[in-house]
Write a protein that holds these residues in place. Structure first.
Motif, PDB file in Angstrom:
ATOM      1  N   GLN A 198      -2.542   2.373 -11.402  1.00 54.98           N
ATOM      2  CA  GLN A 198      -3.302   3.575 -11.070  1.00 54.98           C
ATOM      3  C   GLN A 198      -2.467   4.836 -11.257  1.00 54.98           C
ATOM      4  OE1 GLN A 198      -6.440   3.267 -10.676  1.00 54.98           O
ATOM      5  NE2 GLN A 198      -6.383   1.035 -10.541  1.00 54.98           N
ATOM      6  N   PHE A 199      -1.148   4.685 -11.211  1.00 53.49           N
ATOM      7  CA  PHE A 199      -0.253   5.823 -11.446  1.00 53.49           C
ATOM      8  C   PHE A 199       1.120   5.285 -11.820  1.00 53.49           C
ATOM      9  CE2 PHE A 199       3.282   8.376  -9.885  1.00 53.49           C
ATOM     10  CZ  PHE A 199       3.071   9.555 -10.579  1.00 53.49           C
ATOM     11  N   ALA A 200       1.797   5.997 -12.734  1.00 53.81           N
ATOM     12  CA  ALA A 200       3.187   5.687 -13.075  1.00 53.81           C
ATOM     13  C   ALA A 200       3.822   6.918 -13.699  1.00 53.81           C
ATOM     14  CB  ALA A 200       3.271   4.500 -14.042  1.00 53.81           C
ATOM     15  N   ASN A 201       5.046   7.229 -13.269  1.00 58.77           N
ATOM     16  CA  ASN A 201       5.796   8.297 -13.923  1.00 58.77           C
ATOM     17  C   ASN A 201       7.277   8.067 -13.707  1.00 58.77           C
ATOM     18  OD1 ASN A 201       6.126  10.520 -15.524  1.00 58.77           O
ATOM     19  ND2 ASN A 201       5.559  12.030 -13.986  1.00 58.77           N
ATOM     20  N   GLY A 230     -11.764   0.791  -6.501  1.00 59.02           N
ATOM     21  CA  GLY A 230     -13.107   0.433  -6.087  1.00 59.02           C
ATOM     22  C   GLY A 230     -14.018   1.631  -5.968  1.00 59.02           C
ATOM     23  N   GLU A 231     -15.071   1.470  -5.194  1.00 67.76           N
ATOM     24  CA  GLU A 231     -16.068   2.521  -5.019  1.00 67.76           C
ATOM     25  C   GLU A 231     -15.438   3.764  -4.403  1.00 67.76           C
ATOM     26  OE1 GLU A 231     -20.462   3.068  -2.863  1.00 67.76           O
ATOM     27  OE2 GLU A 231     -19.357   1.172  -2.738  1.00 67.76           O
ATOM     28  N   ARG A 232     -15.810   4.931  -4.917  1.00 72.13           N
ATOM     29  CA  ARG A 232     -15.339   6.233  -4.442  1.00 72.13           C
ATOM     30  C   ARG A 232     -13.808   6.320  -4.450  1.00 72.13           C
ATOM     31  NH1 ARG A 232     -18.176   7.101   1.169  1.00 72.13           N
ATOM     32  NH2 ARG A 232     -17.043   9.079   1.036  1.00 72.13           N
ATOM     33  N   ASN A 233     -13.210   5.706  -5.468  1.00 78.73           N
ATOM     34  CA  ASN A 233     -11.762   5.779  -5.711  1.00 78.73           C
ATOM     35  C   ASN A 233     -10.917   5.152  -4.611  1.00 78.73           C
ATOM     36  OD1 ASN A 233     -12.073   6.963  -8.180  1.00 78.73           O
ATOM     37  ND2 ASN A 233     -11.435   9.003  -7.554  1.00 78.73           N
ATOM     38  N   ARG A 234     -11.479   4.196  -3.884  1.00 74.19           N
ATOM     39  CA  ARG A 234     -10.657   3.418  -2.951  1.00 74.19           C
ATOM     40  C   ARG A 234      -9.786   2.455  -3.752  1.00 74.19           C
ATOM     41  NH1 ARG A 234     -12.176   0.231   2.626  1.00 74.19           N
ATOM     42  NH2 ARG A 234     -10.136  -0.794   2.877  1.00 74.19           N
ATOM     43  N   VAL A 235      -8.514   2.329  -3.358  1.00 74.56           N
ATOM     44  CA  VAL A 235      -7.586   1.435  -4.048  1.00 74.56           C
ATOM     45  C   VAL A 235      -7.335   0.216  -3.174  1.00 74.56           C
ATOM     46  CG1 VAL A 235      -5.398   1.238  -5.274  1.00 74.56           C
ATOM     47  CG2 VAL A 235      -6.492   3.475  -5.035  1.00 74.56           C
ATOM     48  N   ASN A 236      -7.631  -0.954  -3.704  1.00 76.87           N
ATOM     49  CA  ASN A 236      -7.449  -2.204  -2.977  1.00 76.87           C
ATOM     50  C   ASN A 236      -6.252  -2.977  -3.535  1.00 76.87           C
ATOM     51  OD1 ASN A 236     -10.009  -1.935  -1.412  1.00 76.87           O
ATOM     52  ND2 ASN A 236     -10.933  -2.149  -3.437  1.00 76.87           N
ATOM     53  N   SER A 237      -5.662  -3.821  -2.709  1.00 80.60           N
ATOM     54  CA  SER A 237      -4.521  -4.664  -3.106  1.00 80.60           C
ATOM     55  C   SER A 237      -3.395  -3.810  -3.688  1.00 80.60           C
ATOM     56  CB  SER A 237      -4.963  -5.725  -4.117  1.00 80.60           C
ATOM     57  OG  SER A 237      -6.022  -6.498  -3.612  1.00 80.60           O
ATOM     58  N   VAL A 238      -2.943  -2.832  -2.912  1.00 79.51           N
ATOM     59  CA  VAL A 238      -1.982  -1.837  -3.387  1.00 79.51           C
ATOM     60  C   VAL A 238      -0.555  -2.382  -3.342  1.00 79.51           C
ATOM     61  CG1 VAL A 238      -1.019   0.454  -3.006  1.00 79.51           C
ATOM     62  CG2 VAL A 238      -3.463   0.047  -2.643  1.00 79.51           C
ATOM     63  N   SER A 298       9.662  -3.839  -5.107  1.00 85.83           N
ATOM     64  CA  SER A 298       8.244  -3.621  -4.881  1.00 85.83           C
ATOM     65  C   SER A 298       7.879  -3.990  -3.460  1.00 85.83           C
ATOM     66  CB  SER A 298       7.391  -4.440  -5.860  1.00 85.83           C
ATOM     67  OG  SER A 298       7.438  -5.813  -5.518  1.00 85.83           O
ATOM     68  N   THR A 299       6.780  -3.422  -2.996  1.00 86.87           N
ATOM     69  CA  THR A 299       6.276  -3.755  -1.670  1.00 86.87           C
ATOM     70  C   THR A 299       4.770  -3.574  -1.659  1.00 86.87           C
ATOM     71  OG1 THR A 299       6.509  -3.308   0.710  1.00 86.87           O
ATOM     72  CG2 THR A 299       6.540  -1.402  -0.750  1.00 86.87           C
ATOM     73  N   SER A 300       4.084  -4.364  -0.845  1.00 88.95           N
ATOM     74  CA  SER A 300       2.652  -4.226  -0.685  1.00 88.95           C
ATOM     75  C   SER A 300       2.356  -3.203   0.414  1.00 88.95           C
ATOM     76  CB  SER A 300       2.008  -5.562  -0.323  1.00 88.95           C
ATOM     77  OG  SER A 300       2.165  -6.485  -1.383  1.00 88.95           O
ATOM     78  N   VAL A 301       1.251  -2.506   0.247  1.00 82.91           N
ATOM     79  CA  VAL A 301       0.832  -1.495   1.219  1.00 82.91           C
ATOM     80  C   VAL A 301      -0.512  -1.918   1.783  1.00 82.91           C
ATOM     81  CG1 VAL A 301       0.229   0.927   1.564  1.00 82.91           C
ATOM     82  CG2 VAL A 301       2.070   0.318  -0.022  1.00 82.91           C
ATOM     83  N   SER A 302      -0.567  -2.116   3.092  1.00 80.05           N
ATOM     84  CA  SER A 302      -1.787  -2.631   3.710  1.00 80.05           C
ATOM     85  C   SER A 302      -2.703  -1.530   4.224  1.00 80.05           C
ATOM     86  CB  SER A 302      -1.428  -3.568   4.869  1.00 80.05           C
ATOM     87  OG  SER A 302      -0.649  -2.879   5.845  1.00 80.05           O
ATOM     88  N   MET A 303      -2.196  -0.308   4.395  1.00 84.17           N
ATOM     89  CA  MET A 303      -3.027   0.779   4.937  1.00 84.17           C
ATOM     90  C   MET A 303      -4.115   1.176   3.941  1.00 84.17           C
ATOM     91  SD  MET A 303      -0.298   3.925   4.532  1.00 84.17           S
ATOM     92  CE  MET A 303       1.110   2.885   4.974  1.00 84.17           C
ATOM     93  N   PRO A 304      -5.290   1.591   4.427  1.00 82.53           N
ATOM     94  CA  PRO A 304      -6.378   1.991   3.519  1.00 82.53           C
ATOM     95  C   PRO A 304      -5.996   3.230   2.709  1.00 82.53           C
ATOM     96  CG  PRO A 304      -7.193   1.624   5.760  1.00 82.53           C
ATOM     97  CD  PRO A 304      -5.699   1.641   5.834  1.00 82.53           C
ATOM     98  N   LEU A 305      -6.142   3.143   1.392  1.00 82.31           N
ATOM     99  CA  LEU A 305      -5.769   4.247   0.518  1.00 82.31           C
ATOM    100  C   LEU A 305      -6.914   4.581  -0.435  1.00 82.31           C
ATOM    101  CD1 LEU A 305      -2.098   3.348  -0.540  1.00 82.31           C
ATOM    102  CD2 LEU A 305      -2.827   5.021   1.172  1.00 82.31           C
ATOM    103  N   SER A 306      -7.049   5.865  -0.721  1.00 80.54           N
ATOM    104  CA  SER A 306      -7.994   6.322  -1.737  1.00 80.54           C
ATOM    105  C   SER A 306      -7.366   7.475  -2.495  1.00 80.54           C
ATOM    106  CB  SER A 306      -9.328   6.751  -1.110  1.00 80.54           C
ATOM    107  OG  SER A 306      -9.141   7.887  -0.278  1.00 80.54           O
ATOM    108  N   ILE A 307      -7.860   7.700  -3.705  1.00 75.94           N
ATOM    109  CA  ILE A 307      -7.339   8.740  -4.592  1.00 75.94           C
ATOM    110  C   ILE A 307      -8.343   9.886  -4.623  1.00 75.94           C
ATOM    111  CG2 ILE A 307      -6.777   9.295  -6.991  1.00 75.94           C
ATOM    112  CD1 ILE A 307      -5.887   6.385  -7.334  1.00 75.94           C
TER     113      ILE A 307
END
Length: 375
Positions: free
Chosen positions: A294-297, A313-321, A335-344
């Motif tokens: 979803q992003f890289a720089n 996902g719907e309305r730019n929600r990001v799942n399995s971050v 790397s690490t997984s992020v469990s908190m709800p995130l959207s763009i």
């Protein structure tokens, strides 16, 4: 969480199994409790609902319903929206002090699916009125000028698009696909006003996939395809001079990103990233990810590529971050997984800021993420 990843370092070795180093991700205090579709913009917050928005933190709550399209300036100072009224209404909101302006768009068709909206840090606004016509507004909603980007092809064209730096110093209007009958082509130009422009390219067989303008407005990167296959990325200066042509080995071009110092260009597909040194075209490194990027720089001060992967996902929600740092100098990753709800909020607003040794801000999400790495 430790993850194995394939990293290709040009001319050296392909590494397929490296012990990951440490990476930690947490939120800053101000956005740690942000709702999924609420974004902090300076002293206020904005929440996007199914068809409307609400801005809080000002002297009065601002609500706009029945929105056709909306946009946020790169620095978050301005939010703009086109509302489904008759005629359509353009709303301009300034998050720093709650100032707001409203303008009727009497020349728009209310059911036009090609409506587009862009806003710069200065508060200047650009609307795409239809397939090829653009209107440039001052921050108070008054019209500056209009520009028709129609190619003139008798066979038709896809809707024109806009790319610009955050301050709108360099504005590129481009026709991604122009039908020439037996072939598809494209065109891109820098617009100064209704009469002055600088042609960057016009091609009768290559189509434009992505355009990115460096944040200082000095460089323009254009990704080109032929019949869906990536051909090259062309780099121009703002005078229209072709500086360099790069040929990334990618199945598609989903994004182009300049480093903050403009010396490096990150090019990515859905699952693969390549990083170039601009000037001599040296391939600094490349890497692949299992999940969609979803992003890289690339952050050259740390020799690290910061990436966010997950399913949009719907309305730019990001799942399995997952958040990654790939250290090209050390040929290692974390790397690490992020469990908190995130959207763009908007894909164009996601960015990484280098804040100190091994420290980064990942902005443009409903939560400001603080990333700390150690290699």
């Amino acid at each position: 969480m430790k993850t194995l990843l394939t990293i290709l370092f040009t001319g050296i070795v392909t590494i397929s199994a490296l012990e990951a180093q440490s990476i930690e991700v947490h939120t800053d205090g101000e956005t740690s409790q942000s709702e999924l579709y609420t974004y902090r913009l300076g002293n206020s917050t904005i929440t996007f609902e199914e068809t409307g928005l609400q801005m809080n933190g000002l002297e009065e709550v601002v609500r706009i319903s029945d929105i056709a399209t909306w946009s946020i300036s790169p620095n978050g100072t301005y939010t703009v929206a086109i509302q489904h009224t008759n005629p359509l209404s353009l709303h301009i909101l300034r998050s720093s002090d709650g100032s707001k302006w409203q303008t009727e768009l009497t020349y728009f068709k209310t059911d036009d699916s090609t409506l587009g909206l862009y806003v710069f840090n200065s508060g200047r606004v650009v609307t795409r009125d239809n397939v090829s016509n653009f209107t440039f507004f001052q921050p108070d909603g008054s019209i500056d000028f209009t520009y028709s980007n129609q190619s003139g092809s008798q066979y038709g064209e896809r809707p024109s698009r806009l790319a610009a730096d955050s301050n709108g110093r360099t504005v590129v209007l481009y026709n991604p696909i122009i039908n020439h009958g037996f072939t598809n082509g494209s065109r891109a130009r820098i617009i100064h006003n209704e009469e002055e422009f600088v042609d960057l390219l016009e091609n009768d067989r290559l189509t434009i996939n992505r355009v990115r303008v460096s944040d200082d407005g000095e460089r323009v990167a254009i990704g080109l395809e032929e019949e869906g296959e990536v051909q090259n990325v062309q780099l121009f200066d703002r005078d229209g001079l072709l500086i360099q042509t790069l040929e990334p080995s990618l199945p598609s071009i989903e994004d182009l990103r300049f480093s903050e110092d403009r010396r490096y260009l990150t090019v990515r597909s859905r699952n693969r990233v390549v990083v170039y040194l601009i000037g001599d075209g040296e391939l600094i490194g490349s890497t692949s990810f299992r999940n969609e990027i979803q992003f890289a720089n690339y952050v050259p001060e740390e020799e690290q590529l910061i990436a966010l992967t997950g399913n949009l996902g719907e309305r730019n929600r990001v799942n399995s971050v997952d958040i990654y740092s790939v250290h090209f100098g050390e040929r290692s990753l974390a790397s690490t997984s992020v469990s908190m709800p995130l959207s763009i909020s908007m894909p164009e607003r996601v960015n990484v800021q280098h804040t100190g040794e091994g420290q980064f801000y990942l902005a443009g999400l409903n939560r400001m993420l603080i990333v700390e790495t150690n290699f």
